[in-house]
Each structure stands twice: as structure tokens, then as C-alpha cells.
Motif scaffolding. Structure first.
Motif, PDB file in Angstrom:
ATOM      1  N   TYR A 116      42.302  62.689  75.058  1.00 57.17           N
ATOM      2  CA  TYR A 116      41.559  62.533  76.305  1.00 57.17           C
ATOM      3  C   TYR A 116      40.357  63.457  76.303  1.00 57.17           C
ATOM      4  CZ  TYR A 116      42.697  66.938  78.800  1.00 57.17           C
ATOM      5  OH  TYR A 116      42.775  68.256  79.200  1.00 57.17           O
ATOM      6  N   TYR A 117      39.409  63.158  77.167  1.00 59.57           N
ATOM      7  CA  TYR A 117      38.364  64.125  77.506  1.00 59.57           C
ATOM      8  C   TYR A 117      38.039  64.041  78.985  1.00 59.57           C
ATOM      9  CZ  TYR A 117      34.749  60.397  76.666  1.00 59.57           C
ATOM     10  OH  TYR A 117      33.974  59.253  76.665  1.00 59.57           O
ATOM     11  N   CYS A 118      37.478  65.131  79.490  1.00 58.81           N
ATOM     12  CA  CYS A 118      37.032  65.186  80.880  1.00 58.81           C
ATOM     13  C   CYS A 118      35.852  66.146  80.923  1.00 58.81           C
ATOM     14  CB  CYS A 118      38.162  65.596  81.813  1.00 58.81           C
ATOM     15  SG  CYS A 118      38.803  67.264  81.548  1.00 58.81           S
ATOM     16  N   CYS A 119      35.663  66.827  82.041  1.00 58.92           N
ATOM     17  CA  CYS A 119      34.494  67.698  82.189  1.00 58.92           C
ATOM     18  C   CYS A 119      34.512  68.872  81.221  1.00 58.92           C
ATOM     19  CB  CYS A 119      34.402  68.207  83.621  1.00 58.92           C
ATOM     20  SG  CYS A 119      35.832  69.205  84.141  1.00 58.92           S
ATOM     21  N   GLY A 120      35.695  69.285  80.767  1.00 56.93           N
ATOM     22  CA  GLY A 120      35.795  70.461  79.914  1.00 56.93           C
ATOM     23  C   GLY A 120      35.401  70.226  78.473  1.00 56.93           C
ATOM     24  N   GLN A 121      35.215  68.977  78.085  1.00 62.67           N
ATOM     25  CA  GLN A 121      34.881  68.659  76.696  1.00 62.67           C
ATOM     26  C   GLN A 121      33.380  68.345  76.610  1.00 62.67           C
ATOM     27  OE1 GLN A 121      38.006  67.524  78.176  1.00 62.67           O
ATOM     28  NE2 GLN A 121      38.498  69.472  77.200  1.00 62.67           N
ATOM     29  N   TYR A 122      32.575  69.385  76.637  1.00 62.72           N
ATOM     30  CA  TYR A 122      31.124  69.200  76.674  1.00 62.72           C
ATOM     31  C   TYR A 122      30.385  69.894  75.534  1.00 62.72           C
ATOM     32  CZ  TYR A 122      31.289  73.830  78.874  1.00 62.72           C
ATOM     33  OH  TYR A 122      31.511  75.156  79.137  1.00 62.72           O
ATOM     34  N   CYS A 123      31.118  70.578  74.667  1.00 68.11           N
ATOM     35  CA  CYS A 123      30.492  71.192  73.492  1.00 68.11           C
ATOM     36  C   CYS A 123      31.037  70.520  72.235  1.00 68.11           C
ATOM     37  CB  CYS A 123      30.754  72.700  73.449  1.00 68.11           C
ATOM     38  SG  CYS A 123      29.791  73.631  74.652  1.00 68.11           S
ATOM     39  N   GLU A 124      30.155  70.029  71.431  1.00 69.29           N
ATOM     40  CA  GLU A 124      30.419  69.424  70.118  1.00 69.29           C
ATOM     41  C   GLU A 124      31.046  68.041  70.190  1.00 69.29           C
ATOM     42  OE1 GLU A 124      32.775  72.382  68.014  1.00 69.29           O
ATOM     43  OE2 GLU A 124      30.952  73.251  67.161  1.00 69.29           O
ATOM     44  N   VAL A 125      32.074  67.825  71.010  1.00 67.43           N
ATOM     45  CA  VAL A 125      32.814  66.568  70.966  1.00 67.43           C
ATOM     46  C   VAL A 125      32.094  65.465  71.744  1.00 67.43           C
ATOM     47  CG1 VAL A 125      35.038  67.693  70.641  1.00 67.43           C
ATOM     48  CG2 VAL A 125      34.210  67.261  72.965  1.00 67.43           C
ATOM     49  N   SER A 126      32.585  64.253  71.546  1.00 67.06           N
ATOM     50  CA  SER A 126      32.053  63.089  72.260  1.00 67.06           C
ATOM     51  C   SER A 126      32.320  63.214  73.755  1.00 67.06           C
ATOM     52  CB  SER A 126      32.730  61.823  71.717  1.00 67.06           C
ATOM     53  OG  SER A 126      32.409  60.695  72.498  1.00 67.06           O
ATOM     54  N   ASN A 127      31.408  62.676  74.542  1.00 68.36           N
ATOM     55  CA  ASN A 127      31.601  62.520  75.975  1.00 68.36           C
ATOM     56  C   ASN A 127      30.495  61.615  76.491  1.00 68.36           C
ATOM     57  OD1 ASN A 127      32.568  62.927  78.694  1.00 68.36           O
ATOM     58  ND2 ASN A 127      33.384  64.906  78.039  1.00 68.36           N
ATOM     59  N   ARG A 128      30.429  61.420  77.811  1.00 69.35           N
ATOM     60  CA  ARG A 128      29.524  60.392  78.334  1.00 69.35           C
ATOM     61  C   ARG A 128      28.835  60.824  79.632  1.00 69.35           C
ATOM     62  NH1 ARG A 128      34.579  56.343  79.634  1.00 69.35           N
ATOM     63  NH2 ARG A 128      35.221  57.270  81.595  1.00 69.35           N
ATOM     64  N   PHE A 129      28.459  62.072  79.727  1.00 72.43           N
ATOM     65  CA  PHE A 129      27.694  62.521  80.888  1.00 72.43           C
ATOM     66  C   PHE A 129      26.324  61.837  80.895  1.00 72.43           C
ATOM     67  CE2 PHE A 129      29.991  66.839  80.211  1.00 72.43           C
ATOM     68  CZ  PHE A 129      31.166  66.310  80.690  1.00 72.43           C
ATOM     69  N   PHE A 130      25.689  61.826  82.059  1.00 72.43           N
ATOM     70  CA  PHE A 130      24.369  61.209  82.189  1.00 72.43           C
ATOM     71  C   PHE A 130      23.377  61.725  81.147  1.00 72.43           C
ATOM     72  CE2 PHE A 130      24.132  59.993  87.013  1.00 72.43           C
ATOM     73  CZ  PHE A 130      25.225  59.168  86.856  1.00 72.43           C
ATOM     74  N   ASN A 131      23.436  63.045  80.892  1.00 70.27           N
ATOM     75  CA  ASN A 131      22.388  63.658  80.068  1.00 70.27           C
ATOM     76  C   ASN A 131      22.703  63.621  78.579  1.00 70.27           C
ATOM     77  OD1 ASN A 131      24.397  65.667  79.936  1.00 70.27           O
ATOM     78  ND2 ASN A 131      22.875  67.308  79.848  1.00 70.27           N
ATOM     79  N   MET A 132      23.785  62.989  78.214  1.00 70.85           N
ATOM     80  CA  MET A 132      24.146  62.897  76.802  1.00 70.85           C
ATOM     81  C   MET A 132      23.613  61.602  76.202  1.00 70.85           C
ATOM     82  SD  MET A 132      28.058  64.316  76.717  1.00 70.85           S
ATOM     83  CE  MET A 132      28.398  66.084  76.863  1.00 70.85           C
ATOM     84  N   PRO A 133      23.232  61.618  74.926  1.00 72.00           N
ATOM     85  CA  PRO A 133      22.819  60.378  74.271  1.00 72.00           C
ATOM     86  C   PRO A 133      23.964  59.369  74.276  1.00 72.00           C
ATOM     87  CG  PRO A 133      22.325  62.304  72.902  1.00 72.00           C
ATOM     88  CD  PRO A 133      23.196  62.773  74.017  1.00 72.00           C
TER      89      PRO A 133
END
Length: 555
Positions: A403-420
Motif C-alpha cells: 500500500y501507499y498513502c501520504c507517508g510514501q512521498y520520497c523515492e517510491v511511486s505515488n500519485r500526488f498532484f505535483n508528481m509526474p
């Protein structure tokens, strides 16, 4: 490819689905004019445009293609982000500044689109033939027309349909479905017919995007709730209390299960039976006692106490009996408590012991990051965060989820607005490589502030009240007619399609050959924290996968 059409001042640029088009910056992305797809997947691309004249309204968009019956066109809308990221973010982002970000995919109506001067905007074009179109090469022409019908400009995309089908999705995928948020944002009575209508709409959209497991609120889920406070009651099971005895009614749960199955849901994730972050208390449970409906358990309940243990001892056997009669015992999963920490190990152990006493044979899954919970046997189906998954992989934990949530924001995949968007989509290849069985994310439609203190308008507040980076809490918006999808939801579904394409290729050439092809030319193997950056590699790799599939299917 930047075009000026007929002196009208319209610039057009074809782009992949992985470019985010910002209205306030020059569009530097390389054009993407052709691609390929398998016969039963969804292929998306964008048509970016900039108008250099005065504002023009009622501009119509026309699609000319043999595939037109299976093509939808939506406008990529802009929404504000006041909190795009945390202060200690990594470098793999598009920007860290507040502003307007592309995300909601807005349906086009008879009014068409508005051309605003000197702003890059984009259209999202999705091709979804569902196996009904034959293999071959097709063109998709997108034409811009002014209110009089005069052509302002066009763009032509070349798309190849390959005569092979993606296999059925094997990944179990849940994004937490917040039933109370639907009732609040649509201002309807909970479990009224209008509420059921909205529930069905949003479940169908979830299933369409590969979400095949639904969080099922047997009791109001004790998730992201301020200690001592309550979320609106969305309890599917009726409870009647008489002294120390309880009776249970399953009519609403029966309707929920039938609706979900009709929508294509395959798995049921029954809501947590203990509070979040340590399982010290019971969820809010309402019951009728002496004819009066009242709360009988909640924050004031000791989870390890005799009263709640007795309740579960009566309730869970009845629930298991219901599940068996519905024939969904192989589709049912349970939770103890979400994200327990090391300090909460003993309270979690106590809760786990109670649950396992009555739910033998059912998979119990929980999001956690501490390998010790698995090592001690407290969680047999752990769901580690992607930035804490290595110990689980190193020890070959079977049937592993992530899983991922707000805490996974360094190095790993995620989907925040500001991420590619490539950072969003790479997860599909990672899930394939490590044979991950399930994936969980907490925010399908969480439209409250952090701790559920108040509702928010997701078109205006995208960070849950300065709590999480924009995009963490939801991937759909509450449109007047129903769900409005986000480009992040579409791109994540592309990741799921990538995983299925790799599984198809594995059937043709074997996993060892697939992994060799996937990592060929890379400086280091793909992991959850190390992977190729940027969308060029990802797009070209998927095209290579399609080529090899096509070659082997023809053999």
C-alpha cells in the motif's frame, strides 16, 4: 508537433497520457502522435491546445475515426492545490508551488469548450473498444470548430490495435470507499434511495478502473476520525440489544452485497473491528435498546474489555453464517486495526486474538510497516507500505500485498498532484516484478478534512484541510450527474493494464525473459524505490511489450 491552423492562432500538440499540462507554463513536452493497444484495454492520449486570439466560447470538438463509437473526449480541468507536498519532498516532482493543477476530467456538453488566450489546456481522449474492434491501424482525428462550424484546427493520432487480449486482472485492488462522504457531499439521507443510487454510480466507476474489492461498512469505519468524535453513521448491520444479548439484522448488508456483485465487485473488505492506530477502542456501533436507537460502543469502549469481547463473540458467528449463505466466504477479508505502530503491539495482539477466535479460515489483512507484527504471527496477510516492504520481500512472505498513502512521498511511486504521471504508472511494473497479490490505497473518495472534522469541496480543497499533499485523499470528484474521474485514476488504471500485459507476455515467453526485457539497459534492477524516471522510458517499454506480444501471438 506544434501547429498553426488557417491563421486562427490555434496551436495543437498531441501528447501521451503521462504529460500534465499546466495553464501557466510553456509546454515543453515532446509530442506523442502514435501508439498501440491490445484489443480489450483502454488507451488514452491528450490533445493540448493554446489559443492566441481573444477568448472564444462554444468551441466544439469533433472526432472522426472508425473507432469513434468507442472514443470519449473530456476536458482536463484545473483545481487548486495549496499544499502540493511536504517540506522534505524529493526531487522527482513537477513543482512544489501552490497553484492550479490539472486533474478532473470534465465531460463536454453542448456548450463545448472555451478557448482562453495564451493558456495551454488539454483534452483527454480515451479509446475503449472492449474487444469490439478488429486488429489493424486506425487514425483518430480531433477537430476544433468555432460556433459557426468553421474549422479552427485538427490533430491526427495513429493507433494500432493488436489482436491479443489482456488477461483478467489477478491483483486484488481496494481503494477505500467512503459511503458517508457520498451522503454528505450529495446532501442525501444515509441509505435513502438517492444514496443507494450514488453508491452504485461510484462503485461502477471504481470497478471500471480495476478496483475489485470494496470496503464494506458493517459498522461505521473507524478511519481518520478524531479521538472522541464521530463520522456519520453508515452501518449496514442492524443491532438490537437486550441485556447482555444481541440480535442482528442483515437486510442492508444483503442489498449491499447484491449491488456490489451486480457491479462487478469480486471481493469484500469488511470494515475494521477496532479503532485505527492501535486497536484500543471499538468502532462506533449503534443499536436499538428498549426501542431507542443509541450508540453502544465507541471511543469510550475498552477494546479488550469483556463487554465488547462478548459482543463480537455473538456477532461474528452470525456474520460468518450470513457470509456462507451468500456464498462469498472465498471473497471475504477482514481487518483488525489500520497502521498499528511498535508501541501498540500489545493492544493489537489482544484484538487479533479476539478476531482470530471467530474468523478462522478468513484472511485478515492490515496496513502496517513493522515486520515484527508478521514475525510474531499477529498478521498473516500483512500489507506493508511500499517504502517499508523490503523485509517482507527479503523473507519471501507469501501472498504479499502493498500500500501507499501520504507517508510514501520520497523515492517510491505515488500519485500526488505535483508528481509526474510516470511516477504514478510505474507501480504496475513493480507489482508485476514482485508478484504482489493485492494493493490498497485509503482514498477513493475521502471528501472530509483530516480526522473527519468537517466536509470539504474537493473542487476547492484538495489537501484535506492542509493535512495531506493534494491528491492523496481522493481520485474521484462528486459531479452533479455522478462521478467525475481524475487523470490520476486513469493513469493508475494504465499501470494495472501494464501489469496484465506483462502477465500475458509471461505466458508467451516466461517470466525470466520478461524481467530481462523489462530491465534491459538499466543501470540497476527495478525495485519499489529505484526505477527509471520520466515517461519516455515507460512509454517506449510498453510499446516494446506490445511488439513482443504481437510477434508471439502471430507465431
Amino acid at each position: 508537433m506544434i501547429r498553426m491552423e488557417k491563421g486562427k492562432g490555434l496551436q495543437i500538440k498531441l501528447l501521451s497520457s503521462l504529460t500534465k499540462v499546466f495553464a501557466d507554463e510553456e509546454l515543453m513536452a515532446e509530442p506523442w502522435c502514435r501508439g498501440s493497444m491490445l484489443s480489450n484495454e483502454v488507451y488514452s492520449f491528450q490533445v493540448a491546445y493554446r489559443w492566441s486570439g481573444p477568448m472564444m466560447k462554444q468551441v466544439q470538438v469533433k472526432v472522426v475515426s472508425e473507432l469513434a463509437p468507442w472514443i470519449s473526449v473530456r476536458s482536463v480541468g484545473l483545481v487548486p492545490s495549496e499544499m502540493p507536498c511536504y517540506a522534505d519532498h524529493d526531487d522527482y516532482i513537477l513543482r512544489s508551488t501552490p497553484g492550479l493543477y490539472p486533474d478532473p476530467l470534465m465531460p463536454l456538453d453542448e456548450e463545448g469548450i472555451v478557448l482562453l488566450p495564451d493558456q495551454w489546456r488539454s483534452l483527454w481522449v480515451a479509446v475503449d473498444p472492449r474487444g469490439a474492434a478488429g486488429p489493424g491501424n486506425y487514425t483518430v482525428q480531433v477537430i476544433f470548430l468555432d460556433s459557426s462550424g468553421e474549422e479552427l484546427g485538427d490533430a491526427v493520432f495513429h493507433l494500432e490495435l493488436i489482436g491479443a487480449e489482456l488477461p483478467k486482472q489477478s491483483l486484488i485492488h481496494t481503494e477505500w470507499f467512503h459511503t458517508d462522504c457520498l451522503a454528505t457531499l450529495y446532501d442525501v439521507e444515509i441509505f435513502s434511495e438517492e444514496h443507494w443510487k450514488r453508491i452504485e454510480q461510484f462503485i461502477r466507476t471504481a470497478v471500471k478502473h480495476g478496483i475489485n474489492m470494496i470496503l464494506t461498512p458493517i459498522f461505521t469505519p473507524p478511519l481518520d476520525t478524531e479521538v472522541g468524535k464521530e463520522r456519520p453513521t453508515v452501518q449496514l448491520v442492524d443491532v438490537e440489544k437486550s441485556g447482555d444479548s444481541y440480535k442482528f439484522g442483515f437486510d442492508r448488508l444483503h442489498r449491499w452485497i447484491d449491488l456490489c456483485l451486480a457491479c462487478g465487485v469480486e471481493y469484500f473488505e469488511f470494515s475494521h473491528l477496532f479503532t485505527q492506530w492501535g486497536s484500543k477502542h471499538a468502532p462506533k456501533i449503534m443499536a436499538k435498546e428498549n426501542g431507542e436507537l443509541k450508540r453502544i460502543f465507541g471511543w469510550d469502549t475498552d477494546a479488550a474489555g469483556e463487554e465488547y469481547s462478548s459482543f463480537l463473540g455473538q456477532f461474528l458467528p452470525c456474520l460468518v453464517d450470513f457470509i456462507q449463505k451468500k456464498g462469498i466466504e472465498k471473497r471475504s477479508y477482514f481487518h483488525v486495526s489500520d497502521e498499528p505502530s511498535t508501541e501498540q503491539l500489545e493492544s493489537y495482539r489482544s484484538a487479533s486474538d479476539i478476531i482470530n477466535r471467530y474468523l478462522k479460515g478468513f484472511p485478515i489483512i492490515d496496513a502496517l510497516s513493522d515486520y515484527k507484527y508478521y514475525e510474531l504471527g499477529l498478521v498473516k496477510r500483512p500489507i506493508p507500505a511500499t517504502n517499508h516492504i523490503e523485509p517482507f520481500l527479503d523473507n519471501n512472505v507469501p501472498d504479499l500485498w502493498a500500500y501507499y498513502c501520504c507517508g510514501q512521498y520520497c523515492e517510491v511511486s505515488n500519485r500526488f498532484f505535483n508528481m509526474p504521471s510516470a511516477r504514478n504508472r510505474i507501480i504496475g511494473m513493480q507489482l508485476y516484478k514482485y508478484d504482489i497479490k493485492g494493493f490498497l490505497q485509503w482514498g477513493y473518495n475521502f471528501w472530509y478534512s483530516q480526522y473527519s472534522r468537517y466536509p470539504i469541496d474537493p473542487f476547492r480543497v484538495t489537501d484535506a484541510g492542509y493535512a495531506f499533499p493534494s491528491g492523496d485523499a481522493f481520485v474521484v470528484y462528486p459531479g452533479k450527474e455522478g462521478p467525475i474521474e481524475s487523470l490520476r485514476l486513469e493513469v493508475f488504471y494504465e499501470a494495472l493494464q501494464d501489469k496484465r500485459a506483462l502477465q500475458l507476455l509471461e505466458r508467451l515467453i516466461g517470466k525470466e525473459a520478461v524481467l530481462h526485457m523489462l530491465e534491459d539497459g538499466l543501470d540497476e534492477p527495478i525495485t519499489f524505490s529505484k526505477y527509471p524516471k520520466g515517461h519516455d522510458w515507460l512509454l517506449s517499454k510498453r510499446e516494446q511489450i506490445n511488439r513482443v506480444i504481437a510477434e508471439n501471438v502471430r507465431m
